[in-house]
Design an enzyme around this catalytic site. Structure first.
Site, PDB file in Angstrom:
ATOM      1  N   ASP A 212      -7.242   4.209   6.985  1.00  0.00           N
ATOM      2  CA  ASP A 212      -7.067   3.098   6.056  1.00  0.00           C
ATOM      3  C   ASP A 212      -6.668   1.831   6.809  1.00  0.00           C
ATOM      4  O   ASP A 212      -5.566   1.749   7.352  1.00  0.00           O
ATOM      5  CB  ASP A 212      -5.993   3.471   5.035  1.00  0.00           C
TER       6      ASP A 212
ATOM      7  N   ASP B 248     -11.257  -3.841   4.425  1.00  0.00           N
ATOM      8  CA  ASP B 248     -10.441  -2.680   4.057  1.00  0.00           C
ATOM      9  C   ASP B 248     -11.297  -1.445   3.835  1.00  0.00           C
ATOM     10  O   ASP B 248     -12.032  -1.347   2.850  1.00  0.00           O
ATOM     11  CB  ASP B 248      -9.645  -2.998   2.788  1.00  0.00           C
TER      12      ASP B 248
END
Length: 390
Positions: A106, A285
């Protein structure tokens, strides 16, 4: 988490160049894959929209508190195989001694934690029966952690041990072992944050380092596959030329928190119609499924591509719909309909470019963008590089 933005008053025009030779040395990669949903009653679209809701809430906690400053902002090693879960979440392996676990990678967070064997939850968040971390050979740091995400929360104890990802090793690195979790529905064993140390709760409680610091990572790059039968890739130490074509375009960062860059002059366009961004900051992201833009921009895109007001589209547009082109720092990035049409697999489709940035306080270039553009996260030079993915 404490968030400190380092806004720049101006940005240099991003360069369009081939990946530097230094980005090709000692390249190591791991395959990354997407999770297979364990709940057949929940469609891919439902999961993607839930991810959107959670990510907006997650980033709003940080960005909306700084709306004024953001509005004025101007702005050796190896590959990890990533698994593709119906174009939603990507995971890959991390090792601690003889123990190996699959974690979600992440770029929108900065802590590394794994599920503990004593983890408890009220909603089944503590996994699907897989083994938790055996802490008997680990050093207890005598500290605790608690991380909140849009999708849930994890808390527990901090331990210290050598851990390895993609051929890089963090010597006596710190990481969390959860004792409680809520809001996690995917079957991974934990989460590996790849953003900067200012966002690391574990780093603030220990040595001030995020995982990218502990690993000594100079750069890493994501190739996110479009096909669920194909592994993606996380490369450390450069860019894997077999995964992209052409040259890289670089955009400088304007914060050392998330992988954030300036969008004060950015636009989206469809068939010659151009739509100006109103949110001045964006992030890349890997943990966000869709591409989240300003509400007004999303509405304009829906109208231009033939979607309804909620973003629902005819699945046939995947082969006949128009391109959506984003102009960032003077360079165009084209998202074809085959990528922006998000298919549930049951004849229901939505536009993978959705509104929500107005609520989040930041535009989010998630997997819909990163599946089309191989993304280089250049730690040393504080920039993002984008090249056309193969």
């Amino acid at each position: 988490m404490k968030l400190s933005l380092l806004a720049l008053s101006a940005f240099a025009v991003s360069a369009v160049v081939a990946a530097p030779a230094s980005h090709r040395k000692s390249l190591r990669t791991i395959a990354v894959k997407k999770h297979t949903s364990t709940d057949s009653s929940v469609s891919r679209i439902d999961r993607a929209l839930a991810n959107k809701k959670y990510q907006i809430a997650r980033y709003a906690q940080h960005y909306k508190a700084q709306a004024d400053s953001l509005t004025g902002a101007k702005g050796s090693s190896g590959d990890v195989p990533l698994t593709n879960d119906a174009n939603e979440l990507y995971y890959g392996p991390v090792t601690i001694g003889s123990q190996q676990f699959n974690v979600d990678f992440d770029t929108g967070s900065s802590d590394f934690w794994l599920r503990g064997s004593s983890c408890t939850s009220s909603d089944g968040s503590c996994g699907s029966g897989q083994n938790g971390v055996d802490t008997s050979s680990l050093t207890d740091a005598g500290q605790t952690f608690s991380d909140s995400y849009g999708s849930g929360q994890a808390s527990g104890e901090i331990y210290q041990a050598d851990y390895s990802v993609g051929g890089l090793t963090a010597s006596k690195g710190y990481f969390g072992v959860s004792t409680a979790e809520t809001g996690f529905s995917d079957p991974s064993d934990g989460l590996f944050g790849l953003a900067f140390s200012q966002l690391s709760n574990i780093g603030q409680a220990t040595d001030g380092k995020a995982p990218i610091d502990a690993l000594g990572a100079t750069s890493f790059a994501f190739y996110l596959s479009n096909d669920s039968s194909e592994s993606g890739e996380l490369a450390f130490g450069g860019a894997d030329s077999s995964k992209y074509s052409g040259e890289f375009s670089y955009i400088p960062l304007n914060a050392q928190t998330y992988w954030q860059f300036d969008t004060s002059s950015a636009t989206a366009s469809v068939s010659g119609q151009s739509f100006q961004f109103t949110t001045a900051a964006a992030i890349a992201d890997s943990g966000t499924t869709l591409l989240i833009v300003d509400d007004a921009v999303a509405t304009s895109i829906y109208s231009a591509v033939g979607a309804d007001s909620s973003g629902n589209v005819d699945c046939s547009l995947a082969s006949s719909g128009p391109d959506v082109v984003f102009n960032l720092a003077g360079n165009d990035y084209t998202i074809p309909a085959s990528t922006w049409v998000f298919d549930s697999g049951n004849s229901q489709c939505i536009c993978g470019i959705q509104g929500g940035a107005s609520s989040a306080g930041v535009v989010i270039f998630g997997d819909v963008f990163m599946r089309q553009y191989y993304t280089l996260f250049d730690v040393s030079n504080q920039q993002l590089g984008f090249a056309k993915a193969k």
